[in-house]
Design a protein around this motif. Sequence first.
Motif, short mmCIF file in Angstrom:
data_model
loop_
_atom_site.label_atom_id
_atom_site.label_comp_id
_atom_site.label_asym_id
_atom_site.label_seq_id
_atom_site.Cartn_x
_atom_site.Cartn_y
_atom_site.Cartn_z
N ARG A 86 -3.88 -32.75 9.76
CA ARG A 86 -4.31 -31.44 9.29
C ARG A 86 -5.56 -31.57 8.42
N ASP B 196 -9.56 -31.27 13.30
CA ASP B 196 -8.25 -31.89 13.04
C ASP B 196 -8.23 -33.33 13.55
N THR C 81 0.25 -38.57 9.37
CA THR C 81 0.37 -37.11 9.35
C THR C 81 1.69 -36.64 8.76
#
Length: 384
Positions: free
Chosen positions: A55, A60, A81
Amino acid sequence: MAARVLFVDDEENILNGIKRQLRKQYVVETAVGGPQGLELIKKSEEFAVIVSDMRMPEMDGVQFLKEVKTLSPNSVRLMLTGNADQQTAIDAVNQGSVFRFMTKPCPVDFLIDTVNAALEQYRLIKSEQELLEGTVNGSIKLLTDILSMVAPEVFGQLTTLRETAREIARAMRLMSTWDIEMAAMLSKIAFVTLPPQTLARVRSHKDLEPAELMVIERLPETSSKLLANIPRLEQVARIVHYQGKNFDGSGFPKDTVVGEDIPLESRILKVLHDLAAQEERGVSTSAALKQMGGRPGRYDPEVLKTVGWFLMAMEEEEKLLPPIHVRVVDLKAGAVLINPIETAEGHALITAGQKLTAAMIERLINYHHVHMIKEPIKISMPAS
Protein backbone atom coordinates in the motif's frame (compact mmCIF):
# COMPACT_ATOMS: atom_id res chain seq x y z
CA MET A 1 31.38 -7.54 -0.92
CA ALA A 2 28.14 -7.33 1.10
CA ALA A 3 24.91 -7.85 -0.81
CA ARG A 4 22.96 -4.79 -1.96
CA VAL A 5 19.32 -4.76 -0.82
CA LEU A 6 16.73 -2.07 -1.56
CA PHE A 7 13.67 -1.47 0.66
CA VAL A 8 10.79 0.62 -0.66
CA ASP A 9 7.99 1.93 1.59
CA ASP A 10 5.96 5.11 1.90
CA GLU A 11 6.68 5.35 5.67
CA GLU A 12 10.14 6.75 6.27
CA ASN A 13 10.24 5.71 9.95
CA ILE A 14 9.78 2.05 8.92
CA LEU A 15 12.63 2.36 6.41
CA ASN A 16 14.91 3.93 9.03
CA GLY A 17 14.16 1.08 11.45
CA ILE A 18 14.93 -1.57 8.81
CA LYS A 19 18.18 0.16 7.91
CA ARG A 20 19.32 0.21 11.56
CA GLN A 21 18.48 -3.47 12.04
CA LEU A 22 20.05 -4.82 8.83
CA ARG A 23 22.98 -2.52 8.07
CA LYS A 24 25.50 -5.01 9.54
CA GLN A 25 24.28 -7.86 7.31
CA TYR A 26 23.76 -6.04 3.98
CA VAL A 27 24.36 -2.83 2.09
CA VAL A 28 20.89 -1.40 2.64
CA GLU A 29 19.40 1.35 0.47
CA THR A 30 15.93 2.81 0.99
CA ALA A 31 13.44 4.73 -1.12
CA VAL A 32 10.27 6.51 -0.03
CA GLY A 33 7.65 5.30 -2.51
CA GLY A 34 7.73 3.58 -5.88
CA PRO A 35 8.81 6.49 -8.12
CA GLN A 36 11.84 7.23 -5.93
CA GLY A 37 12.67 3.51 -5.90
CA LEU A 38 12.62 3.31 -9.70
CA GLU A 39 14.93 6.33 -9.99
CA LEU A 40 17.38 4.74 -7.56
CA ILE A 41 17.35 1.48 -9.54
CA LYS A 42 18.06 3.36 -12.77
CA LYS A 43 21.02 5.23 -11.28
CA SER A 44 22.57 2.55 -9.04
CA GLU A 45 24.42 -0.70 -9.49
CA GLU A 46 22.21 -3.78 -9.63
CA PHE A 47 20.43 -4.66 -6.38
CA ALA A 48 20.47 -8.35 -5.47
CA VAL A 49 17.15 -8.09 -3.61
CA ILE A 50 14.35 -5.52 -3.77
CA VAL A 51 11.69 -5.47 -1.02
CA SER A 52 8.52 -3.45 -1.53
CA ASP A 53 5.53 -2.48 0.58
CA MET A 54 2.11 -3.00 -1.01
CA ARG A 55 0.00 0.00 0.00
CA MET A 56 1.77 3.13 -1.27
CA PRO A 57 0.42 6.32 -2.85
CA GLU A 58 1.13 7.12 -6.54
CA MET A 59 2.26 3.55 -7.23
CA ASP A 60 1.36 0.42 -5.27
CA GLY A 61 3.73 -2.49 -4.68
CA VAL A 62 2.45 -4.60 -7.58
CA GLN A 63 2.87 -1.72 -10.06
CA PHE A 64 6.32 -0.96 -8.68
CA LEU A 65 7.57 -4.56 -8.86
CA LYS A 66 6.16 -4.91 -12.38
CA GLU A 67 8.39 -1.97 -13.42
CA VAL A 68 11.32 -3.45 -11.47
CA LYS A 69 10.96 -6.70 -13.42
CA THR A 70 11.71 -4.76 -16.62
CA LEU A 71 14.40 -2.43 -15.23
CA SER A 72 16.31 -4.99 -13.19
CA PRO A 73 15.23 -8.51 -14.20
CA ASN A 74 17.95 -10.29 -12.20
CA SER A 75 16.97 -8.66 -8.89
CA VAL A 76 14.93 -10.99 -6.67
CA ARG A 77 11.65 -9.31 -5.68
CA LEU A 78 10.00 -9.59 -2.25
CA MET A 79 6.80 -8.04 -0.89
CA LEU A 80 6.38 -6.83 2.69
CA THR A 81 2.73 -6.03 3.21
CA GLY A 82 -0.02 -5.66 5.76
CA ASN A 83 -2.55 -6.46 3.04
CA ALA A 84 -2.13 -10.20 2.51
CA ASP A 85 -5.39 -10.92 0.67
CA GLN A 86 -5.54 -13.52 -2.09
CA GLN A 87 -5.90 -11.04 -4.96
CA THR A 88 -2.79 -9.14 -3.86
CA ALA A 89 -0.83 -12.41 -3.89
CA ILE A 90 -2.13 -13.37 -7.34
CA ASP A 91 -1.31 -9.94 -8.82
CA ALA A 92 2.14 -9.85 -7.23
CA VAL A 93 3.07 -13.28 -8.59
CA ASN A 94 1.57 -12.80 -12.06
CA GLN A 95 2.70 -9.21 -12.65
CA GLY A 96 5.71 -8.66 -10.40
CA SER A 97 7.12 -12.23 -10.21
CA VAL A 98 7.45 -11.98 -6.45
CA PHE A 99 9.75 -14.57 -4.86
CA ARG A 100 8.19 -14.48 -1.37
CA PHE A 101 5.70 -12.56 0.79
CA MET A 102 6.18 -11.18 4.27
CA THR A 103 3.43 -9.65 6.40
CA LYS A 104 3.67 -6.67 8.74
CA PRO A 105 4.71 -6.63 11.49
CA CYS A 106 7.64 -8.82 10.42
CA PRO A 107 10.10 -10.24 13.02
CA VAL A 108 13.69 -9.29 12.27
CA ASP A 109 14.91 -12.93 12.25
CA PHE A 110 12.25 -13.93 9.74
CA LEU A 111 13.07 -10.88 7.58
CA ILE A 112 16.78 -11.82 7.58
CA ASP A 113 16.01 -15.47 6.75
CA THR A 114 13.78 -14.40 3.85
CA VAL A 115 16.32 -11.93 2.47
CA ASN A 116 19.04 -14.60 2.74
CA ALA A 117 16.86 -17.04 0.77
CA ALA A 118 16.36 -14.33 -1.86
CA LEU A 119 20.12 -13.73 -1.98
CA GLU A 120 20.74 -17.43 -2.60
CA GLN A 121 18.23 -17.27 -5.44
CA TYR A 122 20.05 -14.22 -6.86
CA ARG A 123 23.37 -16.08 -6.74
CA LEU A 124 21.81 -19.00 -8.61
CA ILE A 125 20.44 -16.64 -11.27
CA LYS A 126 23.84 -14.97 -11.73
CA SER A 127 25.69 -18.30 -11.82
CA GLU A 128 23.34 -19.63 -14.49
CA GLN A 129 23.68 -16.39 -16.44
CA GLU A 130 27.48 -16.54 -16.31
CA LEU A 131 27.43 -20.19 -17.40
CA LEU A 132 25.07 -19.37 -20.27
CA GLU A 133 27.16 -16.39 -21.39
CA GLY A 134 30.30 -18.51 -21.24
CA THR A 135 28.62 -21.20 -23.35
CA VAL A 136 27.40 -18.64 -25.89
CA ASN A 137 30.73 -16.83 -26.12
CA GLY A 138 32.62 -20.11 -26.37
CA SER A 139 30.31 -21.37 -29.12
CA ILE A 140 30.65 -18.13 -31.09
CA LYS A 141 34.44 -18.20 -30.78
CA LEU A 142 34.57 -21.83 -31.90
CA LEU A 143 32.41 -21.12 -34.96
CA THR A 144 34.37 -18.02 -36.00
CA ASP A 145 37.69 -19.81 -35.44
CA ILE A 146 36.55 -22.62 -37.76
CA LEU A 147 35.39 -20.10 -40.37
CA SER A 148 38.70 -18.21 -40.18
CA MET A 149 40.59 -21.44 -40.91
CA VAL A 150 38.29 -22.76 -43.67
CA ALA A 151 37.63 -19.43 -45.40
CA PRO A 152 39.94 -16.73 -43.96
CA GLU A 153 39.03 -14.18 -46.66
CA VAL A 154 35.33 -14.56 -45.77
CA PHE A 155 36.17 -14.10 -42.09
CA GLY A 156 38.03 -10.88 -42.89
CA GLN A 157 35.07 -9.53 -44.84
CA LEU A 158 32.68 -10.35 -42.00
CA THR A 159 34.83 -8.55 -39.44
CA THR A 160 34.51 -5.36 -41.49
CA LEU A 161 30.80 -6.08 -42.06
CA ARG A 162 30.20 -6.31 -38.30
CA GLU A 163 31.70 -2.87 -37.69
CA THR A 164 29.65 -1.26 -40.46
CA ALA A 165 26.45 -3.06 -39.43
CA ARG A 166 26.90 -1.85 -35.85
CA GLU A 167 27.19 1.78 -36.94
CA ILE A 168 24.20 1.51 -39.30
CA ALA A 169 22.12 -0.06 -36.51
CA ARG A 170 23.03 2.82 -34.20
CA ALA A 171 22.15 5.35 -36.89
CA MET A 172 18.75 3.65 -37.21
CA ARG A 173 18.34 3.81 -33.41
CA LEU A 174 18.28 0.11 -32.63
CA MET A 175 18.23 -0.28 -28.84
CA SER A 176 20.92 -2.99 -28.90
CA THR A 177 23.49 -3.84 -31.56
CA TRP A 178 24.56 -7.21 -30.10
CA ASP A 179 22.18 -9.26 -32.27
CA ILE A 180 23.22 -7.62 -35.53
CA GLU A 181 26.93 -7.80 -34.68
CA MET A 182 26.66 -11.52 -33.99
CA ALA A 183 24.46 -12.06 -37.08
CA ALA A 184 27.03 -10.22 -39.22
CA MET A 185 29.93 -12.33 -37.93
CA LEU A 186 27.96 -15.59 -38.30
CA SER A 187 26.03 -14.72 -41.46
CA LYS A 188 28.24 -16.95 -43.63
CA ILE A 189 29.10 -19.66 -41.11
CA ALA A 190 27.54 -22.22 -43.48
CA PHE A 191 30.52 -21.66 -45.82
CA VAL A 192 32.27 -24.29 -43.68
CA THR A 193 29.77 -26.85 -45.06
CA LEU A 194 30.62 -26.21 -48.74
CA PRO A 195 32.57 -28.83 -50.69
CA PRO A 196 36.19 -27.67 -51.21
CA GLN A 197 35.71 -27.38 -54.99
CA THR A 198 32.64 -25.16 -54.62
CA LEU A 199 34.34 -23.02 -51.98
CA ALA A 200 37.35 -22.57 -54.30
CA ARG A 201 35.05 -21.41 -57.12
CA VAL A 202 33.26 -18.99 -54.80
CA ARG A 203 36.61 -17.59 -53.64
CA SER A 204 37.79 -17.01 -57.22
CA HIS A 205 34.39 -15.69 -58.39
CA LYS A 206 34.09 -18.40 -61.05
CA ASP A 207 30.76 -19.50 -62.54
CA LEU A 208 28.94 -22.12 -60.49
CA GLU A 209 26.97 -25.16 -61.56
CA PRO A 210 23.14 -25.01 -61.12
CA ALA A 211 23.33 -27.45 -58.18
CA GLU A 212 26.00 -25.30 -56.56
CA LEU A 213 23.88 -22.16 -57.03
CA MET A 214 21.01 -23.87 -55.20
CA VAL A 215 23.32 -24.71 -52.30
CA ILE A 216 24.60 -21.11 -52.19
CA GLU A 217 21.02 -19.76 -52.19
CA ARG A 218 20.18 -21.89 -49.16
CA LEU A 219 23.31 -20.93 -47.18
CA PRO A 220 21.34 -18.49 -44.96
CA GLU A 221 19.00 -21.33 -44.01
CA THR A 222 21.93 -23.65 -43.31
CA SER A 223 23.63 -20.96 -41.22
CA SER A 224 20.41 -20.35 -39.31
CA LYS A 225 20.02 -24.05 -38.50
CA LEU A 226 23.60 -24.22 -37.21
CA LEU A 227 22.88 -21.33 -34.83
CA ALA A 228 19.31 -22.10 -33.75
CA ASN A 229 20.23 -24.62 -31.04
CA ILE A 230 22.80 -22.39 -29.32
CA PRO A 231 21.32 -20.66 -26.23
CA ARG A 232 20.52 -16.95 -26.70
CA LEU A 233 21.16 -17.09 -30.45
CA GLU A 234 17.54 -17.73 -31.48
CA GLN A 235 17.03 -14.14 -32.66
CA VAL A 236 20.46 -14.10 -34.31
CA ALA A 237 19.48 -17.28 -36.18
CA ARG A 238 16.25 -15.60 -37.39
CA ILE A 239 18.18 -12.53 -38.59
CA VAL A 240 20.60 -14.75 -40.51
CA HIS A 241 17.70 -16.77 -41.98
CA TYR A 242 16.14 -13.62 -43.52
CA GLN A 243 19.34 -11.80 -44.56
CA GLY A 244 18.74 -12.52 -48.26
CA LYS A 245 15.00 -11.77 -48.29
CA ASN A 246 13.85 -8.93 -50.57
CA PHE A 247 11.80 -6.13 -49.03
CA ASP A 248 8.82 -6.98 -51.26
CA GLY A 249 8.78 -10.54 -49.90
CA SER A 250 10.38 -12.20 -52.90
CA GLY A 251 13.55 -14.25 -52.69
CA PHE A 252 14.64 -16.73 -50.04
CA PRO A 253 13.11 -17.91 -47.76
CA LYS A 254 9.91 -18.41 -49.72
CA ASP A 255 7.28 -17.48 -47.14
CA THR A 256 4.76 -14.71 -46.42
CA VAL A 257 7.12 -12.47 -44.42
CA VAL A 258 7.36 -9.11 -46.18
CA GLY A 259 8.39 -5.48 -45.65
CA GLU A 260 8.86 -4.36 -42.06
CA ASP A 261 7.95 -7.84 -40.78
CA ILE A 262 11.42 -8.86 -41.97
CA PRO A 263 13.79 -8.17 -39.04
CA LEU A 264 15.41 -4.75 -39.41
CA GLU A 265 18.81 -6.35 -38.80
CA SER A 266 18.20 -8.69 -41.76
CA ARG A 267 17.26 -5.74 -43.97
CA ILE A 268 20.50 -4.00 -43.02
CA LEU A 269 22.60 -7.10 -43.75
CA LYS A 270 20.83 -7.55 -47.10
CA VAL A 271 21.98 -4.09 -48.22
CA LEU A 272 25.52 -4.50 -46.87
CA HIS A 273 26.04 -7.98 -48.37
CA ASP A 274 24.81 -6.91 -51.82
CA LEU A 275 26.87 -3.73 -51.68
CA ALA A 276 30.01 -5.70 -50.81
CA ALA A 277 29.34 -8.09 -53.71
CA GLN A 278 29.15 -5.13 -56.11
CA GLU A 279 32.35 -3.62 -54.78
CA GLU A 280 34.16 -6.97 -55.18
CA ARG A 281 33.34 -6.76 -58.91
CA GLY A 282 35.12 -3.40 -59.06
CA VAL A 283 32.01 -1.18 -58.86
CA SER A 284 32.54 1.98 -56.79
CA THR A 285 30.46 2.47 -53.65
CA SER A 286 28.52 5.41 -55.10
CA ALA A 287 27.81 3.58 -58.38
CA ALA A 288 26.75 0.43 -56.51
CA LEU A 289 24.37 2.39 -54.29
CA LYS A 290 22.87 4.07 -57.35
CA GLN A 291 22.30 0.70 -59.04
CA MET A 292 20.73 -0.73 -55.91
CA GLY A 293 18.46 2.29 -55.60
CA GLY A 294 17.14 1.52 -59.08
CA ARG A 295 15.82 -1.89 -58.01
CA PRO A 296 12.47 -1.16 -56.31
CA GLY A 297 11.21 -3.85 -54.00
CA ARG A 298 14.61 -5.38 -53.31
CA TYR A 299 15.76 -3.19 -50.42
CA ASP A 300 14.18 -1.29 -47.55
CA PRO A 301 14.37 2.35 -48.81
CA GLU A 302 15.16 3.73 -45.35
CA VAL A 303 17.97 1.25 -44.81
CA LEU A 304 19.43 1.93 -48.26
CA LYS A 305 19.30 5.67 -47.64
CA THR A 306 20.99 5.35 -44.22
CA VAL A 307 23.74 3.08 -45.56
CA GLY A 308 24.40 5.49 -48.44
CA TRP A 309 24.54 8.49 -46.15
CA PHE A 310 26.84 6.73 -43.68
CA LEU A 311 29.32 5.35 -46.23
CA MET A 312 29.52 8.56 -48.25
CA ALA A 313 30.11 10.59 -45.09
CA MET A 314 32.79 8.14 -43.95
CA GLU A 315 34.61 8.34 -47.29
CA GLU A 316 34.60 12.13 -47.19
CA GLU A 317 35.85 12.33 -43.60
CA GLU A 318 38.61 9.73 -43.73
CA LYS A 319 41.94 11.08 -44.96
CA LEU A 320 44.71 8.59 -45.61
CA LEU A 321 48.48 8.99 -45.57
CA PRO A 322 50.50 8.00 -48.66
CA PRO A 323 50.70 4.21 -49.19
CA ILE A 324 53.54 2.23 -47.63
CA HIS A 325 54.73 -1.39 -47.83
CA VAL A 326 54.96 -3.43 -44.61
CA ARG A 327 55.47 -6.99 -43.44
CA VAL A 328 52.66 -9.01 -41.85
CA VAL A 329 54.10 -8.55 -38.35
CA ASP A 330 54.20 -4.76 -38.84
CA LEU A 331 50.49 -4.38 -39.66
CA LYS A 332 48.57 -2.07 -37.34
CA ALA A 333 44.88 -1.78 -36.52
CA GLY A 334 43.21 0.90 -38.64
CA ALA A 335 45.38 0.29 -41.70
CA VAL A 336 43.48 0.29 -45.00
CA LEU A 337 44.51 -2.28 -47.61
CA ILE A 338 45.53 -0.82 -50.97
CA ASN A 339 45.96 -4.29 -52.49
CA PRO A 340 44.39 -7.57 -51.33
CA ILE A 341 46.27 -9.76 -48.88
CA GLU A 342 47.09 -13.05 -50.62
CA THR A 343 48.63 -16.39 -49.76
CA ALA A 344 51.90 -17.44 -51.35
CA GLU A 345 49.80 -19.45 -53.85
CA GLY A 346 47.84 -16.35 -54.86
CA HIS A 347 44.55 -16.96 -52.99
CA ALA A 348 43.00 -13.74 -51.65
CA LEU A 349 42.56 -13.68 -47.87
CA ILE A 350 41.27 -10.13 -47.45
CA THR A 351 40.13 -7.90 -50.30
CA ALA A 352 41.49 -4.42 -51.01
CA GLY A 353 39.79 -1.45 -49.35
CA GLN A 354 39.16 -3.13 -46.01
CA LYS A 355 40.25 -1.61 -42.73
CA LEU A 356 42.22 -4.02 -40.55
CA THR A 357 41.29 -4.68 -36.93
CA ALA A 358 43.46 -6.10 -34.15
CA ALA A 359 41.62 -9.44 -34.38
CA MET A 360 42.16 -9.65 -38.14
CA ILE A 361 45.87 -8.90 -37.76
CA GLU A 362 46.31 -11.54 -35.05
CA ARG A 363 44.73 -14.16 -37.30
CA LEU A 364 46.85 -13.08 -40.27
CA ILE A 365 50.02 -13.46 -38.21
CA ASN A 366 48.94 -16.93 -37.06
CA TYR A 367 48.08 -17.88 -40.65
CA HIS A 368 51.44 -16.53 -41.89
CA HIS A 369 53.36 -18.78 -39.50
CA VAL A 370 51.78 -21.87 -41.10
CA HIS A 371 50.91 -21.06 -44.73
CA MET A 372 52.89 -17.91 -45.62
CA ILE A 373 51.37 -14.67 -46.91
CA LYS A 374 52.79 -12.63 -49.78
CA GLU A 375 54.93 -9.76 -48.53
CA PRO A 376 55.24 -6.84 -48.53
CA ILE A 377 51.65 -5.68 -48.06
CA LYS A 378 50.60 -2.28 -49.42
CA ILE A 379 48.56 -0.22 -46.92
CA SER A 380 47.60 3.34 -46.03
CA MET A 381 47.20 4.60 -42.48
CA PRO A 382 44.54 7.17 -41.46
CA ALA A 383 46.05 10.65 -41.25
CA SER A 384 44.57 11.11 -37.78
